[in-house]
Design a protein around this motif. Structure first.
Motif, PDB file in Angstrom:
ATOM      1  N   HIS A 184     -11.810  -5.455  -0.413  1.00 61.06           N
ATOM      2  CA  HIS A 184     -10.948  -4.180  -0.116  1.00 61.06           C
ATOM      3  C   HIS A 184     -11.225  -3.752   1.376  1.00 61.06           C
ATOM      4  O   HIS A 184     -10.401  -3.454   2.008  1.00 61.06           O
ATOM      5  CB  HIS A 184     -11.230  -3.105  -1.137  1.00 61.06           C
ATOM      6  CG  HIS A 184     -12.417  -2.246  -0.830  1.00 61.06           C
ATOM      7  ND1 HIS A 184     -13.534  -2.715  -1.233  1.00 61.06           N
ATOM      8  CD2 HIS A 184     -12.519  -1.240  -0.168  1.00 61.06           C
ATOM      9  CE1 HIS A 184     -14.631  -1.966  -0.760  1.00 61.06           C
ATOM     10  NE2 HIS A 184     -14.022  -0.800  -0.121  1.00 61.06           N
ATOM     11  N   TYR A 218       0.871  -1.205   0.059  1.00 57.53           N
ATOM     12  CA  TYR A 218      -0.028   0.213   0.114  1.00 57.53           C
ATOM     13  C   TYR A 218       0.963   1.286  -0.017  1.00 57.53           C
ATOM     14  O   TYR A 218       0.466   2.173  -0.759  1.00 57.53           O
ATOM     15  CB  TYR A 218      -0.978   0.021   1.316  1.00 57.53           C
ATOM     16  CG  TYR A 218      -1.970   1.163   1.361  1.00 57.53           C
ATOM     17  CD1 TYR A 218      -3.057   1.263   0.365  1.00 57.53           C
ATOM     18  CD2 TYR A 218      -1.665   2.307   2.272  1.00 57.53           C
ATOM     19  CE1 TYR A 218      -3.783   2.579   0.302  1.00 57.53           C
ATOM     20  CE2 TYR A 218      -2.453   3.421   2.316  1.00 57.53           C
ATOM     21  CZ  TYR A 218      -3.647   3.680   1.355  1.00 57.53           C
ATOM     22  OH  TYR A 218      -4.502   4.319   1.117  1.00 57.53           O
ATOM     23  N   TYR A 237       0.123   0.693  -4.368  1.00 65.31           N
ATOM     24  CA  TYR A 237      -1.061  -0.276  -4.493  1.00 65.31           C
ATOM     25  C   TYR A 237      -2.044  -0.026  -4.045  1.00 65.31           C
ATOM     26  O   TYR A 237      -2.378   0.486  -2.847  1.00 65.31           O
ATOM     27  CB  TYR A 237      -0.777  -1.790  -3.997  1.00 65.31           C
ATOM     28  CG  TYR A 237       0.320  -2.514  -4.703  1.00 65.31           C
ATOM     29  CD1 TYR A 237      -0.041  -3.664  -5.426  1.00 65.31           C
ATOM     30  CD2 TYR A 237       1.475  -2.275  -4.844  1.00 65.31           C
ATOM     31  CE1 TYR A 237       0.978  -4.310  -6.468  1.00 65.31           C
ATOM     32  CE2 TYR A 237       2.640  -2.781  -5.552  1.00 65.31           C
ATOM     33  CZ  TYR A 237       2.225  -4.063  -6.137  1.00 65.31           C
ATOM     34  OH  TYR A 237       3.363  -4.773  -6.894  1.00 65.31           O
ATOM     35  N   SER A 238      -3.393  -0.266  -4.776  1.00 66.48           N
ATOM     36  CA  SER A 238      -4.616   0.257  -4.092  1.00 66.48           C
ATOM     37  C   SER A 238      -5.315  -0.903  -3.129  1.00 66.48           C
ATOM     38  O   SER A 238      -4.755  -2.083  -3.222  1.00 66.48           O
ATOM     39  CB  SER A 238      -5.770   0.373  -5.427  1.00 66.48           C
ATOM     40  OG  SER A 238      -6.033  -1.001  -5.879  1.00 66.48           O
ATOM     41  N   LYS A 239      -6.073  -0.467  -2.394  1.00 67.31           N
ATOM     42  CA  LYS A 239      -6.667  -1.584  -1.585  1.00 67.31           C
ATOM     43  C   LYS A 239      -7.331  -2.602  -2.350  1.00 67.31           C
ATOM     44  O   LYS A 239      -7.246  -3.818  -1.557  1.00 67.31           O
ATOM     45  CB  LYS A 239      -7.793  -0.785  -0.516  1.00 67.31           C
ATOM     46  CG  LYS A 239      -6.717   0.035   0.424  1.00 67.31           C
ATOM     47  CD  LYS A 239      -7.649   0.957   1.292  1.00 67.31           C
ATOM     48  CE  LYS A 239      -6.839   1.830   2.144  1.00 67.31           C
ATOM     49  NZ  LYS A 239      -7.336   3.197   2.025  1.00 67.31           N
TER      50      LYS A 239
END
Length: 144
Positions: free
Chosen positions: A61, A44, A48-50
């Protein structure tokens, strides 16, 4: 043929080694939960996205959000967990530092730009110091 691991797979191996477990296991054991949290936090923080992180482990997510919050809270108080996090992150970054992917001519070009930027900053620093000295001189002459 050499087996190339993705950054995510490599980080899973790093975390598994440090936490002596397999963070892909669907378990609520403390070391596995903490290891997954460390994995999520490192990636993260790397952008990186959730949602992307959730997909890696086939999780929602919201689970990633909960894990990130939990690991952040725990690391404030748990020195050993913080140490493991730092070791995992350093191992990961050492291996996947993008600077190692650059070719020699790209490195030379970047070095040249950084040297020019450094010279410009040095000049700016000298100029600012001269302004400060002038200002201090004006103030001291005005007070006497």
């Amino acid at each position: 043929m050499k087996n190339k691991l993705t950054p995510e797979e490599r980080l899973i191996n790093i975390v598994n080694t440090h936490f002596e477990s397999d963070i892909r296991d669907r378990s609520r054991q403390r070391n596995i939960v903490d290891g997954r949290g460390v994995f999520f936090k490192i990636l993260y923080d790397e952008g990186y996205s959730k949602s992307t992180l959730g997909k890696i482990f086939n999780m929602n997510h919201a689970t990633v959000i909960h894990s990130l919050k939990g690991i952040g809270d725990l690391m404030r108080y748990d020195r050993l967990l913080r140490l493991k996090y730092n070791e995992c992150k350093q191992s990961f970054l050492d291996e996947f530092n993008p600077i190692f992917l650059l070719k020699e001519d790209e490195l030379r070009s970047r070095l040249s730009l950084l040297e020019k930027e450094n010279d410009a900053l040095k000049s700016r620093n000298i100029y600012l110091h001269s302004l400060i000295e002038k200002e201090e001189g004006v103030k001291s002459n005005g007070l006497h």
